[in-house]
Motif scaffolding. Structure first.
Motif, short mmCIF file in Angstrom:
data_model
loop_
_atom_site.label_atom_id
_atom_site.label_comp_id
_atom_site.label_asym_id
_atom_site.label_seq_id
_atom_site.Cartn_x
_atom_site.Cartn_y
_atom_site.Cartn_z
N MET A 158 58.35 103.77 89.74
CA MET A 158 59.44 103.93 90.70
C MET A 158 60.42 105.00 90.23
SD MET A 158 60.33 99.87 91.02
CE MET A 158 61.82 100.17 91.97
N ILE A 159 60.94 105.75 91.17
CA ILE A 159 62.11 106.60 90.92
C ILE A 159 63.11 106.30 92.03
CG2 ILE A 159 63.03 108.93 90.69
CD1 ILE A 159 60.39 109.86 89.61
N ILE A 160 64.22 105.67 91.65
CA ILE A 160 65.27 105.31 92.59
C ILE A 160 66.08 106.55 92.93
CG2 ILE A 160 67.25 103.82 93.01
CD1 ILE A 160 64.73 102.25 92.50
N ALA B 52 65.93 107.15 87.82
CA ALA B 52 66.93 107.18 88.88
C ALA B 52 67.49 108.58 88.94
CB ALA B 52 68.04 106.17 88.62
N GLY B 53 67.74 109.06 90.15
CA GLY B 53 68.25 110.42 90.29
C GLY B 53 68.78 110.69 91.68
N LEU B 54 69.28 111.88 91.86
CA LEU B 54 69.82 112.31 93.14
C LEU B 54 68.68 112.51 94.14
CD1 LEU B 54 72.56 114.79 91.86
CD2 LEU B 54 72.87 112.47 92.74
N LYS C 244 72.91 103.44 91.20
CA LYS C 244 71.60 103.68 90.59
C LYS C 244 71.59 103.27 89.11
CE LYS C 244 71.58 108.10 91.55
NZ LYS C 244 72.94 108.13 92.17
N THR C 245 72.64 103.64 88.38
CA THR C 245 72.70 103.30 86.96
C THR C 245 72.82 101.79 86.78
OG1 THR C 245 73.75 105.43 86.46
CG2 THR C 245 73.96 103.69 84.81
N VAL C 246 73.62 101.16 87.62
CA VAL C 246 73.74 99.71 87.57
C VAL C 246 72.38 99.05 87.78
CG1 VAL C 246 74.69 97.70 88.80
CG2 VAL C 246 76.16 99.66 88.27
N LEU C 247 71.60 99.59 88.70
CA LEU C 247 70.28 99.03 88.98
C LEU C 247 69.36 99.21 87.78
CD1 LEU C 247 68.69 97.58 91.17
CD2 LEU C 247 68.07 99.80 92.13
#
Length: 403
Positions: free
Chosen positions: A45-47, A208-210, A55-58
């Motif tokens: 996965m990439i959120i 996670a990213g933009l 995103k960081t919290v996740l």
């Protein structure tokens, strides 16, 4: 109300009192680990999402889930560094993970093979004189020593994956701000995870990213769309937005009036970070454990001032005058994604003249491209801030080319 009891956490990556509206993502992550545990393939996965959506919290929640499931976790925030620095970071993190998976005193042949692959991976950097390796394991020969980042990282993750599988464990690599990885680094990660999938190993990468990261991953490797899921998280809606605001207060015995909640959601538009910031400011003015619409109105000015001075301004301060003018022109055109030609027209330039500026803003993580020819802010409500912070659109003069 008492500042010590304030339940809101408007800090970068800080976990809120309650993680609301992200059940789909946490369920998908648990499913990913459980399927790999059973030897079944599952997409990594990439959120993706804008700034401030959590995103960081996740990812931090994923760390807890993985740890509770007895998986080893490698986690770090990507930054704009060369491949040597990336190798150093991966070596350090993977070395620690291997030692936690299998302490040296209990190494099997597979664990020692993984350690030797790590040494070869490190030596490839050490020969360039960039850093010193504090690791007394002799490097493998012909393994993780190709001088190609993708091939070397593949060898290392396969070796560690085999050691993990032998111990009925797994390894998850969690990386935040994935868009700041160099193309070679992202390609190496995708390539190496692809191989662990083929080998049926308990190794996965979750990032996670933009929003642009899905496109970057596809550019890095054409099969990325089959290897990864790209779940998008956004602002909270309806009951989720209301719960994110009211549940922290309830944990401290305070209640919001319904019209106070309505106004707060209207102001924050349901963005999780904004909810935390407004909730924090409202708490400072509330009395008697009851939060009214008047309290929200009273806190609004402090809320906007805090966002302007920290969340927004820190990004504007990194911009050059021309970059600032470009973003100010976008804001003047409206909150929607803006066509490059329209921005250029407002600035009195050609699109080709402003192409490098637009590319710089994308590389800085201030803009992304939702579709070809358009750009949008990566930060919610940044257009409103630009209008407040830069009241007048001023376009720097063109630099004349040197003869």
């Amino acid at each position: 109300m008492d500042a010590i009891d304030n339940p809101y956490t408007p800090n970068a990556g800080a976990s809120p009192e309650a993680l609301i509206g992200r059940d789909d993502q946490t369920t998908a992550f648990r499913t990913l680990l459980q399927r790999l545990d059973r030897g079944r393939a599952e997409q990594s996965m990439i959120i993706t999402g804008l700034r401030g959506v959590g995103k960081t919290v996740l990812l931090n929640r994923f760390v807890r889930i993985a740890t509770e499931a007895n998986w080893e976790v490698v986690e770090f925030e990507a930054s704009k560094h060369d491949d040597s620095h990336f190798r150093q970071t991966m070596f350090s993190q993977l070395k620690s993970a291997l030692l936690r998976l299998s302490p040296r005193a209990r190494w099997t042949a597979r664990a020692r093979s993984a350690a030797e692959a790590l040494s070869a991976f490190a030596v490839n950097v050490d020969q360039r004189g960039t850093w010193s390796v504090s690791w007394d394991i002799p490097p493998a020969e012909g393994y993780a020593d190709h001088g190609d980042l993708g091939m070397d990282l593949t060898d290392v993750l396969v070796a560690i994956g085999e050691a993990a599988k032998e111990n009925s464990r797994g390894l998850v690599v969690l990386i935040d701000e994935v868009q700041f990885l160099a193309a070679s680094q992202l390609e190496a990660l995708i390539q190496s995870i692809h191989k662990t999938v083929q080998r049926n190993l308990p190794v996965t990468f979750v990032g996670a990213g933009l929003p642009q990261i899905a496109e970057l991953a596809g550019d890095a490797k054409s099969y990325a769309e089959r290897l990864f899921k790209f779940p998008k998280i956004d602002s909270l809606q309806g009951d989720d937005a209301r719960a994110a605001l009211t549940e922290p207060a309830m944990s401290e015995g305070a209640l919001f009036d319904d019209d106070a909640v309505d106004l707060a959601i209207e102001i924050t538009r349901g963005y999780p970070y904004f909810i935390q910031e407004l909730g924090y400011q409202v708490w400072t003015v509330g009395v008697a454990n009851r939060i009214t619409k008047a309290d929200v109105e009273l806190a609004r000015e402090a809320y906007e001032a805090k966002l302007d001075s920290s969340f927004f301004r820190v990004r504007l301060e990194r911009a050059t005058p021309l970059q600032t003018a470009y973003m100010r022109a976008m804001a003047e055109l409206g909150p929607e994604p803006q066509k490059a030609a329209d921005v250029a027209r407002l600035l009195g330039r050609d699109s080709t003249q402003l192409g490098p500026t637009r590319a710089e803003l994308i590389e800085m993580g201030l803009l992304y491209t939702p579709e070809h020819g358009y750009a949008a802010f990566t930060v919610p409500d940044f257009d409103k801030f630009m209008l407040r912070a830069v009241p007048t659109l001023e376009v720097p003069p063109l630099r004349r080319a040197r003869p």
